[in-house]
Write an enzyme that holds these catalytic residues in place. Sequence first.
Site, mmCIF file in Angstrom:
data_model
loop_
_atom_site.group_PDB
_atom_site.id
_atom_site.type_symbol
_atom_site.label_atom_id
_atom_site.label_comp_id
_atom_site.label_asym_id
_atom_site.label_seq_id
_atom_site.Cartn_x
_atom_site.Cartn_y
_atom_site.Cartn_z
ATOM 1 N N PHE A 1 0.838 -1.195 0.000
ATOM 2 C CA PHE A 1 0.000 0.000 0.000
ATOM 3 C C PHE A 1 0.879 1.253 0.000
ATOM 4 O O PHE A 1 0.679 2.176 -0.786
ATOM 5 C CB PHE A 1 -0.931 -0.006 1.222
ATOM 6 C CG PHE A 1 -1.891 1.157 1.257
ATOM 7 C CD1 PHE A 1 -3.156 1.057 0.677
ATOM 8 C CD2 PHE A 1 -1.541 2.352 1.867
ATOM 9 C CE1 PHE A 1 -4.041 2.127 0.696
ATOM 10 C CE2 PHE A 1 -2.418 3.429 1.890
ATOM 11 C CZ PHE A 1 -3.667 3.313 1.302
ATOM 12 N N LEU B 1 -30.805 17.652 19.140
ATOM 13 C CA LEU B 1 -31.943 16.830 19.544
ATOM 14 C C LEU B 1 -32.406 17.186 20.949
ATOM 15 O O LEU B 1 -31.603 17.549 21.801
ATOM 16 C CB LEU B 1 -31.543 15.355 19.549
ATOM 17 C CG LEU B 1 -31.129 14.752 18.229
ATOM 18 C CD1 LEU B 1 -30.696 13.315 18.424
ATOM 19 C CD2 LEU B 1 -32.297 14.825 17.251
ATOM 20 N N LYS C 1 -25.970 6.809 20.277
ATOM 21 C CA LYS C 1 -25.663 8.242 20.295
ATOM 22 C C LYS C 1 -24.171 8.387 20.562
ATOM 23 O O LYS C 1 -23.700 8.197 21.673
ATOM 24 C CB LYS C 1 -26.473 8.963 21.371
ATOM 25 C CG LYS C 1 -26.239 10.463 21.370
ATOM 26 C CD LYS C 1 -27.171 11.154 22.344
ATOM 27 C CE LYS C 1 -27.073 12.667 22.292
ATOM 28 N NZ LYS C 1 -25.759 13.217 22.231
ATOM 29 N N LYS D 1 -35.463 7.765 16.090
ATOM 30 C CA LYS D 1 -35.984 8.625 15.032
ATOM 31 C C LYS D 1 -37.215 7.975 14.416
ATOM 32 O O LYS D 1 -37.221 6.758 14.211
ATOM 33 C CB LYS D 1 -34.927 8.804 13.940
ATOM 34 C CG LYS D 1 -33.661 9.475 14.442
ATOM 35 C CD LYS D 1 -32.535 9.473 13.421
ATOM 36 C CE LYS D 1 -31.311 10.104 14.073
ATOM 37 N NZ LYS D 1 -30.098 9.919 13.283
ATOM 38 N N CYS E 1 -0.749 26.563 51.323
ATOM 39 C CA CYS E 1 -0.467 25.984 50.016
ATOM 40 C C CYS E 1 0.451 24.771 50.172
ATOM 41 O O CYS E 1 1.517 24.893 50.769
ATOM 42 C CB CYS E 1 0.192 27.026 49.119
ATOM 43 S SG CYS E 1 0.721 26.348 47.537
ATOM 44 N N CYS F 1 -3.663 30.308 45.927
ATOM 45 C CA CYS F 1 -2.397 30.614 46.580
ATOM 46 C C CYS F 1 -1.919 31.952 46.026
ATOM 47 O O CYS F 1 -1.735 32.093 44.826
ATOM 48 C CB CYS F 1 -1.388 29.510 46.279
ATOM 49 S SG CYS F 1 0.284 30.006 46.706
HETATM 50 S S1 IVH Z 1 -29.412 12.912 14.772
HETATM 51 C C1 IVH Z 1 -31.654 16.122 12.818
HETATM 52 N N1 IVH Z 1 -28.174 10.696 15.462
HETATM 53 O O1 IVH Z 1 -26.048 14.225 19.228
HETATM 54 C C2 IVH Z 1 -30.609 15.140 13.174
HETATM 55 N N2 IVH Z 1 -27.368 12.737 16.367
HETATM 56 O O2 IVH Z 1 -28.194 16.921 19.811
HETATM 57 C C3 IVH Z 1 -29.891 15.547 14.402
HETATM 58 N N3 IVH Z 1 -25.394 12.493 17.811
HETATM 59 O O3 IVH Z 1 -25.565 17.230 17.562
HETATM 60 C C4 IVH Z 1 -28.908 14.604 14.900
HETATM 61 N N4 IVH Z 1 -25.195 10.301 17.618
HETATM 62 O O4 IVH Z 1 -23.814 15.469 17.218
HETATM 63 C C5 IVH Z 1 -28.221 12.036 15.616
HETATM 64 N N5 IVH Z 1 -27.176 8.661 15.953
HETATM 65 C C6 IVH Z 1 -27.211 9.983 16.085
HETATM 66 C C7 IVH Z 1 -26.282 10.680 16.888
HETATM 67 C C8 IVH Z 1 -26.391 12.070 17.008
HETATM 68 C C9 IVH Z 1 -24.683 11.402 18.150
HETATM 69 C C10 IVH Z 1 -25.098 13.854 18.294
HETATM 70 C C11 IVH Z 1 -25.097 14.900 17.241
HETATM 71 C C12 IVH Z 1 -26.081 15.950 17.685
HETATM 72 C C13 IVH Z 1 -26.349 15.584 19.107
HETATM 73 C C14 IVH Z 1 -27.798 15.683 19.487
#
Ligand code: IVH
Length: 680
Positions: free
Chosen positions: A35, A82, A113, A286, A404, A422
């Site tokens: 590589f 979120l 998350k 979601k 201190c 201090c």
């Molecule tokens: S969805 C509209 N999915 O968590 C879509 N966020 O406030 C908005 N994050 O700023 C985000 N894992 O940085 C989404 N699976 C995930 C996530 C995720 C981490 C973070 C992201 C966002 C914050 C939520």
Amino acid sequence: MNPIEEEMVRLTADLNRHNYNYYMLDAPVISDYEFDQLLRKLQDLEKQHPEFMQPDSPTQRVGGTVTKKFETVKHVYPMLSLGNTYSEEELVEFDSRLRGLVNADIEYACELKYDGLAISIQYEHGVMKRAVTRGDGTQGDDVTANVRTIPTVPLRLQGADYPDFFEVRGEILMPFARFEALNREREDIGEPPFANPRNAASGTLKLQESAEVARRGLDFRLYYVMGDNLPLTTHYDSIMQLKSWGCRVNEVMKKAQGISQVIDFMHFWDAERKKLDFPIDGIVIKVNNFAMQQQLGMTAKNPRWAIAYKFKAEKQSTLLLSVDYQVGRTGIVTPVANLTPVPLAGTIVKRATLHNADVMAALDIREGDSLFVEKGGEIIPKIVGVDLDKRQSGAQPVRFATRCPECGAVLVKNEDEAGTFCPNELHCAPQIKGKMEHFIGRKAMNLDSLGEGKVEMLYENGLVKNIADFYDLTYNQLLGIEKKFVSEDGKAERVVSFREKTVENILAGIAQSREVPFERVLFAIGIRYVGETTAKKLARHFKNIDALSAATKEELMEVNDVGERVADSIIAYFNNVENLEIVVRLRNAGLHFALTEAETATVSTVLDGKSIVVSGVFSISRDDMKKLIEQYGGKNVSSISKNTSYVLAGEKMGPEKRKKAESRGVPIISETEFYEMIGK
Ligand code: IVH
């Protein structure tokens, strides 16, 4: 096509494929050596024929660019965050609220998350074009060169059926192993470690040298797609589509029919997360169907169709052994509890912070107590409470140190501040080092040929005891000084020593720092509470150090933003002979202690000796107005007194100010009158 260009196109594609096999599929088909050979070949060709360099060239992964300042750019689609919750009940409520709104059962997509930082990446005709940080949601920093170094961000998508333009959103993160290695390295060279992988990732992404970013091993996970005519109907399918185009997506995305399956997913990952080798701080759910997402819309800042469930920090109870006091570089003293070792979130905890005297008093810690220790987003654990059931009767309160631990000085605590400090700034080892580190900092003297580790070596070798000593250093003193680093287990040893090149660089940097303007020198000398902005304002107002050091408290407080605390601190600084000596030595060394002629250049002197208070809104910004006043020889003051020459009143000047001016007989002039006065 030119045969050389053809060769470069082929090498680019081959290398990108090998990269994908290695990082995404974990199934390389050639050796690292092969590589590297191919990569070197491409690099050579690019050097000879930069005109044929491909936009998705893998040579960008290695870095090599230096960004002086990240450009601020507006997001094509705003970057939302979120809503979040820590409670299972609220998840159930979230679901029933949504079901009420759409009048149907809901299918969710459940994801991890990631605990890093959000990034938005644009693809144009399948090629990665631009990467922008979240910023304030509307605009962020262009960090494209740095993001290109992340191997799991495709530089070109696979396949061909992608839209011409779209954006992906995802998280940049740092795996635990890289985080720990990075912190070990930093501790070795005397740099402060990062508190957690998130800070490390965000610090890394903002580095100016992309080669260093490449070396630190960031990773990426994609979690959302934005585009105008994406051919799909559900979130899940869109993510799968991106996966097929070669993107690294959420590894454990799962569809859930109803909230109880969501809760199962959440419980599973709350337990399982300890096994992951990267940080997550919860799960995200979601609404899967895009049409339903549309229908639900959003609130002021969050989409209504998603929510984050955050895991609670892990907590343990353990016995307090003793309390240590750590003196920081600014003199702040932090109490630290020594604990009977206890396992917590993957590591054994022996020490935890008690923050400060106020927190310690509020917790009411007694000798022999069992304490609750918690590890939240931070890697450094903290004490959050006392296990009162286990308290021994008659246990004595733990009293905050009075002296201190580093230098023995009597500690000071101001009523209105949480921190104890201090006061022995000039003779307390961590503070001496802190002052020197501040002095060499980028926003101060910018002595980047030094750096914290080297300063520490100079200090330990007795070559510098204060900031003026830097300017007496000689080649012969520096050459050959060394420091031994021993690894934690005491087995490995590494000796760092200053060689010719290092010494030359250090001395050249020091010589160059004589050009640093007065306002930064003033910041660099480290007067307590005089930050970068205050230093700037003081420099412009007093123009040189003699005027500043002779100023009374009242005169100091005429400067915008200088309150009593700052004024007192400036006076205390110049009342100390040792500080005066340092200033004299620095001055003799050739540092700027006055604005240069160009900086003071006045267009005219019509306002000579006039002190002016500006108030209200003008056709130009207030800062520009103040600059004008200075250019014409006037002085800006912040509050009205009988010595004020004029109040320059813009629109919406407060009635209080007007009253005050009138009662003190200070003439009020309008913006137009002011321009007439200066003949503009
Ligand atoms: S969805 C509209 N999915 O968590 C879509 N966020 O406030 C908005 N994050 O700023 C985000 N894992 O940085 C989404 N699976 C995930 C996530 C995720 C981490 C973070 C992201 C966002 C914050 C939520």
